[in-house]
Write a protein that holds these residues in place. Structure first.
Motif, PDB file in Angstrom:
ATOM      1  N   ALA A   1       0.831  -1.105   0.011  1.00  0.00           N
ATOM      2  CA  ALA A   1       0.033   0.065  -0.243  1.00  0.00           C
ATOM      3  C   ALA A   1       0.927   1.214   0.007  1.00  0.00           C
ATOM      4  CB  ALA A   1      -0.781  -0.217   1.097  1.00  0.00           C
ATOM      5  N   ARG A   2       2.039   1.356   0.738  1.00  0.00           N
ATOM      6  CA  ARG A   2       2.852   2.524   0.628  1.00  0.00           C
ATOM      7  C   ARG A   2       3.778   2.340  -0.219  1.00  0.00           C
ATOM      8  NH1 ARG A   2       4.531   1.879   7.226  1.00  0.00           N
ATOM      9  NH2 ARG A   2       2.310   2.467   8.081  1.00  0.00           N
ATOM     10  N   GLU A   3       4.031   1.264  -1.294  1.00  0.00           N
ATOM     11  CA  GLU A   3       4.990   1.185  -2.360  1.00  0.00           C
ATOM     12  C   GLU A   3       6.374   1.215  -1.770  1.00  0.00           C
ATOM     13  OE1 GLU A   3       4.271   3.474  -5.832  1.00  0.00           O
ATOM     14  OE2 GLU A   3       2.140   3.594  -5.347  1.00  0.00           O
ATOM     15  N   GLU A   4       6.500   0.596  -0.636  1.00  0.00           N
ATOM     16  CA  GLU A   4       7.774   0.584   0.138  1.00  0.00           C
ATOM     17  C   GLU A   4       8.463  -0.676  -0.325  1.00  0.00           C
ATOM     18  OE1 GLU A   4       7.559   0.979   4.193  1.00  0.00           O
ATOM     19  OE2 GLU A   4       6.514   3.110   4.226  1.00  0.00           O
ATOM     20  N   PHE A   5       9.784  -0.711  -0.459  1.00  0.00           N
ATOM     21  CA  PHE A   5      10.968  -1.758  -0.628  1.00  0.00           C
ATOM     22  C   PHE A   5      10.686  -2.764   0.433  1.00  0.00           C
ATOM     23  CE2 PHE A   5      14.870  -4.108  -1.146  1.00  0.00           C
ATOM     24  CZ  PHE A   5      14.885  -4.163  -2.762  1.00  0.00           C
ATOM     25  N   PRO A   6      10.823  -4.015   0.155  1.00  0.00           N
ATOM     26  CA  PRO A   6      10.647  -5.153   1.333  1.00  0.00           C
ATOM     27  C   PRO A   6      12.105  -5.520   1.670  1.00  0.00           C
ATOM     28  CG  PRO A   6      10.418  -6.052  -0.770  1.00  0.00           C
ATOM     29  CD  PRO A   6      10.449  -4.574  -1.063  1.00  0.00           C
ATOM     30  N   ALA A   7      12.814  -4.465   2.474  1.00  0.00           N
ATOM     31  CA  ALA A   7      14.050  -4.489   2.746  1.00  0.00           C
ATOM     32  C   ALA A   7      14.341  -5.825   3.848  1.00  0.00           C
ATOM     33  CB  ALA A   7      14.724  -3.245   3.460  1.00  0.00           C
ATOM     34  N   GLU A   8      13.411  -5.585   4.905  1.00  0.00           N
ATOM     35  CA  GLU A   8      13.424  -6.774   5.843  1.00  0.00           C
ATOM     36  C   GLU A   8      13.494  -8.005   5.354  1.00  0.00           C
ATOM     37  OE1 GLU A   8      11.222  -5.810   9.244  1.00  0.00           O
ATOM     38  OE2 GLU A   8      11.944  -3.933   9.707  1.00  0.00           O
ATOM     39  N   ALA A   9      12.532  -8.298   4.590  1.00  0.00           N
ATOM     40  CA  ALA A   9      12.288  -9.794   3.810  1.00  0.00           C
ATOM     41  C   ALA A   9      13.583 -10.019   3.019  1.00  0.00           C
ATOM     42  CB  ALA A   9      10.994  -9.573   2.926  1.00  0.00           C
ATOM     43  N   CYS A  10      14.062  -9.240   2.309  1.00  0.00           N
ATOM     44  CA  CYS A  10      15.232  -9.246   1.484  1.00  0.00           C
ATOM     45  C   CYS A  10      16.372  -9.740   2.573  1.00  0.00           C
ATOM     46  CB  CYS A  10      15.626  -8.169   0.530  1.00  0.00           C
ATOM     47  SG  CYS A  10      14.577  -7.879  -0.670  1.00  0.00           S
ATOM     48  N   ALA A  11      16.305  -8.928   3.653  1.00  0.00           N
ATOM     49  CA  ALA A  11      17.719  -9.378   4.556  1.00  0.00           C
ATOM     50  C   ALA A  11      17.153 -10.977   4.957  1.00  0.00           C
ATOM     51  CB  ALA A  11      17.605  -8.415   5.640  1.00  0.00           C
ATOM     52  N   VAL A  12      16.148 -11.327   5.229  1.00  0.00           N
ATOM     53  CA  VAL A  12      15.966 -12.800   5.570  1.00  0.00           C
ATOM     54  C   VAL A  12      16.765 -13.709   4.214  1.00  0.00           C
ATOM     55  CG1 VAL A  12      14.225 -14.728   5.628  1.00  0.00           C
ATOM     56  CG2 VAL A  12      13.947 -12.508   6.775  1.00  0.00           C
ATOM     57  N   LEU A  13      16.384 -13.320   3.179  1.00  0.00           N
ATOM     58  CA  LEU A  13      16.739 -14.127   1.967  1.00  0.00           C
ATOM     59  C   LEU A  13      18.626 -14.071   2.149  1.00  0.00           C
ATOM     60  CD1 LEU A  13      14.675 -13.284  -0.793  1.00  0.00           C
ATOM     61  CD2 LEU A  13      14.188 -14.781   0.957  1.00  0.00           C
ATOM     62  N   ASP A  14      19.055 -12.847   2.335  1.00  0.00           N
ATOM     63  CA  ASP A  14      20.489 -12.618   2.474  1.00  0.00           C
ATOM     64  C   ASP A  14      20.956 -13.805   3.745  1.00  0.00           C
ATOM     65  OD1 ASP A  14      20.519 -10.688   0.407  1.00  0.00           O
ATOM     66  OD2 ASP A  14      20.401  -9.196   2.231  1.00  0.00           O
ATOM     67  N   GLY A  15      20.463 -13.753   4.657  1.00  0.00           N
ATOM     68  CA  GLY A  15      20.826 -14.381   5.762  1.00  0.00           C
ATOM     69  C   GLY A  15      20.699 -16.034   5.576  1.00  0.00           C
ATOM     70  N   CYS A  16      20.026 -16.421   4.576  1.00  0.00           N
ATOM     71  CA  CYS A  16      19.906 -17.807   3.947  1.00  0.00           C
ATOM     72  C   CYS A  16      21.061 -18.310   2.889  1.00  0.00           C
ATOM     73  CB  CYS A  16      18.335 -18.157   3.619  1.00  0.00           C
ATOM     74  SG  CYS A  16      17.291 -18.171   4.642  1.00  0.00           S
ATOM     75  N   GLY A  17      21.669 -17.035   2.551  1.00  0.00           N
ATOM     76  CA  GLY A  17      22.699 -17.374   1.509  1.00  0.00           C
ATOM     77  C   GLY A  17      22.388 -17.400   0.387  1.00  0.00           C
ATOM     78  N   THR A  18      21.060 -17.081   0.006  1.00  0.00           N
ATOM     79  CA  THR A  18      20.122 -16.985  -1.449  1.00  0.00           C
ATOM     80  C   THR A  18      21.258 -16.618  -2.566  1.00  0.00           C
ATOM     81  OG1 THR A  18      18.363 -16.301  -0.235  1.00  0.00           O
ATOM     82  CG2 THR A  18      18.290 -16.291  -2.736  1.00  0.00           C
ATOM     83  N   ALA A  19      22.292 -15.611  -2.170  1.00  0.00           N
ATOM     84  CA  ALA A  19      23.045 -15.324  -3.314  1.00  0.00           C
ATOM     85  C   ALA A  19      24.025 -16.411  -4.031  1.00  0.00           C
ATOM     86  CB  ALA A  19      23.962 -13.887  -2.793  1.00  0.00           C
ATOM     87  N   ARG A  20      23.964 -17.551  -3.265  1.00  0.00           N
ATOM     88  CA  ARG A  20      24.819 -18.396  -3.703  1.00  0.00           C
ATOM     89  C   ARG A  20      24.020 -19.091  -5.123  1.00  0.00           C
ATOM     90  NH1 ARG A  20      24.735 -22.889  -1.013  1.00  0.00           N
ATOM     91  NH2 ARG A  20      26.673 -23.699  -2.089  1.00  0.00           N
ATOM     92  N   ALA A  21      22.688 -18.929  -5.302  1.00  0.00           N
ATOM     93  CA  ALA A  21      22.103 -19.553  -6.142  1.00  0.00           C
ATOM     94  C   ALA A  21      22.134 -18.902  -7.489  1.00  0.00           C
ATOM     95  CB  ALA A  21      20.561 -19.701  -5.738  1.00  0.00           C
ATOM     96  N   TYR A  22      22.624 -17.523  -7.271  1.00  0.00           N
ATOM     97  CA  TYR A  22      22.921 -16.644  -8.317  1.00  0.00           C
ATOM     98  C   TYR A  22      24.152 -16.836  -9.108  1.00  0.00           C
ATOM     99  CZ  TYR A  22      18.995 -14.086  -5.927  1.00  0.00           C
ATOM    100  OH  TYR A  22      17.934 -13.867  -5.267  1.00  0.00           O
ATOM    101  N   VAL A  23      25.292 -17.527  -8.451  1.00  0.00           N
ATOM    102  CA  VAL A  23      26.508 -17.753  -9.063  1.00  0.00           C
ATOM    103  C   VAL A  23      26.635 -19.203  -9.152  1.00  0.00           C
ATOM    104  CG1 VAL A  23      28.946 -17.597  -8.244  1.00  0.00           C
ATOM    105  CG2 VAL A  23      27.179 -15.760  -7.303  1.00  0.00           C
ATOM    106  N   PRO A  24      27.387 -19.268 -10.429  1.00  0.00           N
ATOM    107  CA  PRO A  24      27.497 -20.576 -10.902  1.00  0.00           C
ATOM    108  C   PRO A  24      28.297 -21.314  -9.878  1.00  0.00           C
ATOM    109  CG  PRO A  24      27.961 -19.315 -12.688  1.00  0.00           C
ATOM    110  CD  PRO A  24      27.684 -18.070 -11.490  1.00  0.00           C
ATOM    111  N   ALA A  25      28.079 -22.705  -9.913  1.00  0.00           N
ATOM    112  CA  ALA A  25      28.867 -23.714  -8.823  1.00  0.00           C
ATOM    113  C   ALA A  25      30.451 -23.455  -9.061  1.00  0.00           C
ATOM    114  CB  ALA A  25      28.028 -24.902  -9.126  1.00  0.00           C
ATOM    115  N   GLU A  26      30.944 -23.408 -10.137  1.00  0.00           N
ATOM    116  CA  GLU A  26      32.390 -23.507 -10.545  1.00  0.00           C
ATOM    117  C   GLU A  26      32.933 -22.094  -9.828  1.00  0.00           C
ATOM    118  OE1 GLU A  26      30.470 -22.273 -14.405  1.00  0.00           O
ATOM    119  OE2 GLU A  26      30.106 -23.448 -12.837  1.00  0.00           O
TER     120      GLU A  26
END
Length: 561
Positions: free
Chosen positions: A39-64
């Protein structure tokens, strides 16, 4: 909840646990929090921080390069896990993969290693393709990159609208490097915003959007922004080629957003039907409601099969991804949207309320999902890509030619090798093995069903699907009138081909593991749904989708008003 096969494990499971913990009242993944931010058109920063804490960025990088080992299938499963809670969060966080792909596809070893370190450390990467007034016409781009005396590049111009253009640390930019433009007149550069001189770049305002309202959909303007020589990805003039090959991967990953949205829609509708008292019983027990829910679950199983096979094809059939990625990017969002529309009708007014039913979660996901269809090339753009490959697809389908080894690896649950970016082609020379092998798969399924290993209706469904694919091949081979543009019937043939691909994916997965009875039931229902979508007026038997209701989880109590 209802998918045909969720082979990847690891990160998706960790995300599931972390998101559940963050979905408590007041938490960043609670529906009320998402509604408030929307409703406020606000960025979901806290939710993204949860994904950061899970190491989601590893899925964006090739295994090698130090990333997750599961490749595109694991990434699709991970973003799907996020999207079934909040599509906006998945879009906001997952953009880093899209912005990084050009470097994974065409960067030097050093460029790839450097970017991998940045992404794993939490850097946000954006992808600047579109420009004001030009939309999908990339060859009309006016942002320029001119060589400087020290061997670097000077950027001038704007990119808009771009996801994470303002919040991103780096942005991969398609720039005009030859004044005359043309297919060889553009290059790809990875720009580190933090390394630019002050005053040489500025953000363009966030744009209000109908869906994904909290995402950073904004833009960036460069004014004499100087970057070093190693900002160039690939060779000068390779930009369009890099973009088109990169899109084959990003379009495939976009299916995760549709799958997640569809799962959330089904969960909400199922919970409502289970708790809605009507005629002395519940809505869930009424035949019409059961039909709608079962058919929606079958639609998701069909879309799931297409997405899973496409993600694995990137590793095992990379030369065919120009066809596969276009088929699923156009087809999967449409199949899911049809299911969402049916579920909205079942919910009635509650599907449109912003506050009084499940915190408005359904109307939010419905708005969010409609935007998925235009990501990384609209449905029409992807269908045009298929149409350009019709002659090869028609010829090879009639010959019955396909890559048996690559297809077998694609449809079995074995570890995937790294994506061979050098094998990605702008036009597939071998067509699409998934569809071209459908007649052979239908024969093998009939033989299996004769032994009692599969539901009795499978041979009929597979044979009918193979007949539809043959008819589509005939339509693709039909000559087109010269000088009149692409006729509407060509786009309809492309739509039908997408549905043939999805049905063929379900058939191959069923053939690969017929012993898994629950999965076989879901895939059989997916074949039923594919045939309905391919044959207007055809309806699956009354009992066809009833087994799908057994695959639905118990309705979540917090979703029942």
């Amino acid at each position: 909840m209802s998918g045909a096969a969720h082979w990847p494990t690891g990160l998706p499971g960790a995300l599931d646990t972390a998101i559940d913990a963050a979905a408590v009242p007041g938490g960043p993944f609670h529906p009320a929090t998402g509604a408030r931010l929307d409703a406020r058109e606000e960025f979901p920063a806290e939710a993204c921080a949860v994904l950061d804490g899970c190491g989601t960025a590893r899925a964006y990088v090739p295994a090698e390069l130090g990333g997750a080992s599961g490749g595109l299938p694991e990434l699709v499963a991970a973003l799907r896990t996020v999207a079934r809670r909040d599509v906006t969060v998945a879009v906001a966080h997952g953009k880093t993969f899209l912005g990084s792909v050009p470097t994974w596809v065409a960067g030097t070893d050093e460029q790839r290693r450097t970017l991998a370190r940045r992404v794993l450390a939490g850097a946000v990467v954006s992808w600047g393709l579109t420009e004001p007034g030009h939309g999908s016409d990339l060859l009309a781009g006016e942002l320029t990159a001119e060589p400087t005396a020290d061997g670097g590049w000077r950027l001038d111009g704007a990119k808009w609208p771009i996801n994470n253009a303002t919040r991103g640390d780096l942005i991969s930019v398609l720039a005009r490097t030859a004044p005359e433009g043309g297919p060889r007149g553009f290059s790809q550069l990875l720009v580190d915003k933090h390394a630019l001189a002050p005053g040489t770049w500025s953000p363009l305002p966030k744009e209000p959007t109908h869906g994904i309202r909290g995402a950073d959909i904004s833009g960036i303007r460069f004014t004499g922004a100087k970057t070093p020589a190693d900002a160039l990805t690939g060779r000068p003039g390779d930009g369009l080629d890099i973009v088109l090959r990169s899109l084959q991967l990003t379009r495939t990953v976009c299916t995760s957003l549709s799958l997640g949205a569809g799962e959330q829609a089904l969960r909400l509708a199922h919970a409502f039907a289970a708790g809605r008292a009507m005629y002395g019983t519940t809505l869930l027990r009424l035949p019409l409601a059961r039909r709608v829910l079962g058919r929606a679950a079958a639609s998701l199983a069909l879309a799931d099969a297409a997405s899973l096979v496409a993600a694995r094809a990137a590793h095992h059939l990379p030369g065919e991804m120009s066809v596969v990625s276009a088929a699923v990017k156009a087809g999967v969002p449409e199949i899911v949207q049809l299911a969402v529309d049916d579920l909205a009708e079942l919910l009635g007014a509650r599907g449109f309320l912003t506050e009084h039913h499940a915190h408005g979660a359904f109307q939010k996901l419905e708005r969010d999902h409609r935007i998925v269809a235009i990501f990384d090339g609209s449905t029409a753009v992807n269908r045009a890509s298929l149409i350009n490959q019709f002659p090869v697809l028609a010829r090879l389908h009639r010959k019955g030619a396909y890559d048996a080894e690559g297809l077998a690896a694609t449809v079995t649950a074995q570890p995937v090798p790294p994506v061979d970016a050098g094998a990605l082609r702008l036009f597939s020379r071998t067509g699409c093995s998934v569809v071209q092998a459908l007649p052979a798969a239908a024969e093998r399924l009939a033989a299996l069903a004769a032994t009692g290993a599969l539901p009795r209706r499978v041979p009929e469904l597979a044979a009918a699907l193979a007949a539809e694919a043959a008819a589509v091949a005939d339509a693709m081979a039909a000559p087109r009138p010269a000088g009149r543009g692409t006729p509407p019937e060509a786009f309809e043939a492309a739509r039908r081909y997408e549905r043939c691909f999805a049905g063929a994916a379900a058939a191959h997965l069923l053939l690969a593991d017929p012993g898994d009875q629950p999965r076989a039931g879901s895939l059989t229902a997916a074949l039923e749904r594919a045939l309905e979508l391919l044959r207007p007026g055809h309806e699956a038997p009354e009992e066809a989708y009833e087994p799908m209701l057994e695959t639905l989880a118990e309705p979540a109590k917090e979703l029942i008003p």
